[in-house]
Scaffold this motif. Structure first.
Motif, PDB file in Angstrom:
ATOM      1  N   ASN A  83      -0.235  -6.531  19.644  1.00 36.79           N
ATOM      2  CA  ASN A  83       0.734  -5.526  19.193  1.00 36.79           C
ATOM      3  C   ASN A  83       0.239  -4.896  17.890  1.00 36.79           C
ATOM      4  OD1 ASN A  83       1.483  -8.293  18.173  1.00 36.79           O
ATOM      5  ND2 ASN A  83       2.965  -7.130  16.969  1.00 36.79           N
ATOM      6  N   ASP A  84       0.405  -3.589  17.795  1.00 39.66           N
ATOM      7  CA  ASP A  84      -0.115  -2.818  16.659  1.00 39.66           C
ATOM      8  C   ASP A  84       0.667  -3.162  15.394  1.00 39.66           C
ATOM      9  OD1 ASP A  84      -1.014  -0.967  14.842  1.00 39.66           O
ATOM     10  OD2 ASP A  84      -0.723   0.776  16.130  1.00 39.66           O
ATOM     11  N   ARG A  85      -0.029  -3.788  14.450  1.00 41.08           N
ATOM     12  CA  ARG A  85       0.590  -4.184  13.185  1.00 41.08           C
ATOM     13  C   ARG A  85      -0.038  -3.443  12.008  1.00 41.08           C
ATOM     14  NH1 ARG A  85      -0.456  -9.435  15.584  1.00 41.08           N
ATOM     15  NH2 ARG A  85      -1.971  -9.907  13.938  1.00 41.08           N
ATOM     16  N   SER A  86      -0.688  -2.313  12.303  1.00 44.27           N
ATOM     17  CA  SER A  86      -1.419  -1.595  11.263  1.00 44.27           C
ATOM     18  C   SER A  86      -0.505  -1.058  10.162  1.00 44.27           C
ATOM     19  CB  SER A  86      -2.229  -0.455  11.869  1.00 44.27           C
ATOM     20  OG  SER A  86      -1.399   0.434  12.601  1.00 44.27           O
ATOM     21  N   THR A  88       1.617  -2.613   8.464  1.00 49.94           N
ATOM     22  CA  THR A  88       1.680  -3.578   7.362  1.00 49.94           C
ATOM     23  C   THR A  88       0.317  -4.148   7.010  1.00 49.94           C
ATOM     24  OG1 THR A  88       2.092  -5.418   8.887  1.00 49.94           O
ATOM     25  CG2 THR A  88       4.023  -4.299   7.970  1.00 49.94           C
ATOM     26  N   PHE A 103      10.131  -9.434  15.460  1.00 51.36           N
ATOM     27  CA  PHE A 103       9.499  -8.607  16.497  1.00 51.36           C
ATOM     28  C   PHE A 103       9.976  -9.014  17.880  1.00 51.36           C
ATOM     29  CE2 PHE A 103       5.913  -8.648  19.557  1.00 51.36           C
ATOM     30  CZ  PHE A 103       5.632  -7.298  19.657  1.00 51.36           C
ATOM     31  N   SER A 110      11.314  -1.100  15.888  1.00 57.38           N
ATOM     32  CA  SER A 110      10.013  -1.189  15.228  1.00 57.38           C
ATOM     33  C   SER A 110      10.217  -1.974  13.939  1.00 57.38           C
ATOM     34  CB  SER A 110       9.465   0.202  14.927  1.00 57.38           C
ATOM     35  OG  SER A 110       8.270   0.110  14.157  1.00 57.38           O
ATOM     36  N   ARG A 112       9.329  -3.290  10.623  1.00 56.42           N
ATOM     37  CA  ARG A 112       8.414  -2.947   9.528  1.00 56.42           C
ATOM     38  C   ARG A 112       7.274  -2.022   9.992  1.00 56.42           C
ATOM     39  NH1 ARG A 112       7.198  -7.885   5.504  1.00 56.42           N
ATOM     40  NH2 ARG A 112       5.942  -6.175   4.657  1.00 56.42           N
ATOM     41  N   TRP A 114       5.832  -1.962  12.920  1.00 62.38           N
ATOM     42  CA  TRP A 114       5.006  -2.507  14.006  1.00 62.38           C
ATOM     43  C   TRP A 114       5.352  -1.816  15.324  1.00 62.38           C
ATOM     44  CZ3 TRP A 114       4.746  -8.605  13.877  1.00 62.38           C
ATOM     45  CH2 TRP A 114       4.096  -9.010  12.692  1.00 62.38           C
ATOM     46  N   GLU A 115       4.409  -1.836  16.250  1.00 57.93           N
ATOM     47  CA  GLU A 115       4.674  -1.419  17.617  1.00 57.93           C
ATOM     48  C   GLU A 115       5.857  -2.218  18.160  1.00 57.93           C
ATOM     49  OE1 GLU A 115       2.147  -1.050  21.806  1.00 57.93           O
ATOM     50  OE2 GLU A 115       1.492  -2.458  20.252  1.00 57.93           O
TER      51      GLU A 115
END
Length: 205
Positions: A83-86, A88, A103, A110, A112, A114-115
């Motif tokens: 899962n895209d956590r870019s 943070t 999550f 979403s 913070r 995140w995806e």
């Protein structure tokens, strides 16, 4: 007969807050654990029809260890990624576990930045279905991916709501389970375990 999909989560990584999480590589211990899995697989099971991997470095390195044992190439699909956590970037413990719990608990939000869990789930389910459709034959397929999306995949395949309860729960990562259609043919085991590839009751480790 439904073909067996072996879902492998990458093992221990070198954590470097200065490096994007997607570029983290395996630690020496993590690499050795993937080599152990490759040796067990080569000794106990036929070569898989295909070895698929997330595009993230740690997954690619884990898949490469298995591919080397059979002289195969790894097939890469970015949609097998975590899962895209870019939004943070790196979050240290124990905060990371709290955010990860949110999550799963609020899958349509979403957390913070995140995806969303529902989006990550749709992506990983689609990627696994595509991998199976693109792989010729009826033998096993190995898919090297990540703990979070693997959990989402199992929730979908088993017809359950999104929950953390199906996480691998293996210290350092490096888990393996097997799916046959909507059936969990092999519950989570550490990849270095002697019985990691055995047929056994589908009870998480």
């Amino acid at each position: 007969m439904t073909r067996r999909l072996w879902i492998v989560t990458h093992a221990d990584v070198v954590i470097d807050p200065a490096v994007p999480v997607t570029d983290w590589g395996l630690s020496a211990r993590g690499a050795a654990r993937h080599v152990a899995l490759a040796r067990t697989w080569a000794a106990r099971r036929p070569a898989p029809d295909a070895i698929w991997s997330s595009a993230e470095r740690k997954a690619r390195e884990g898949a490469a260890a298995l591919a080397q044992a059979f002289g195969m190439a790894v097939r890469i699909d970015e949609d097998l990624g975590e899962n895209d956590r870019s939004a943070t970037g790196y979050i240290p413990e124990p905060e990371f576990s709290r955010v990860a719990a949110a999550f799963f608990a609020r899958p349509e939000e979403s957390v913070r930045g995140w995806e969303r869990a529902v989006d990550a789930q749709a992506r990983i389910v689609g990627a696994v279905e595509k991998a199976a459709a693109m792989t010729q034959g009826a033998g096993d397929i190995a898919i090297v991916t990540h703990g979070g999306v693997s959990t989402l995949l199992l929730c979908a395949r088993l017809g359950l709501g999104i929950t953390e309860a199906l996480e691998p729960g293996i210290a350092g990562g490096g888990g393996i389970c097997a799916l046959e259609g909507r059936h969990l043919a092999r519950g989570w085991r550490p990849i270095e375990a002697e019985d990691a590839l055995d047929d056994a009751p589908a009870t998480p480790a």
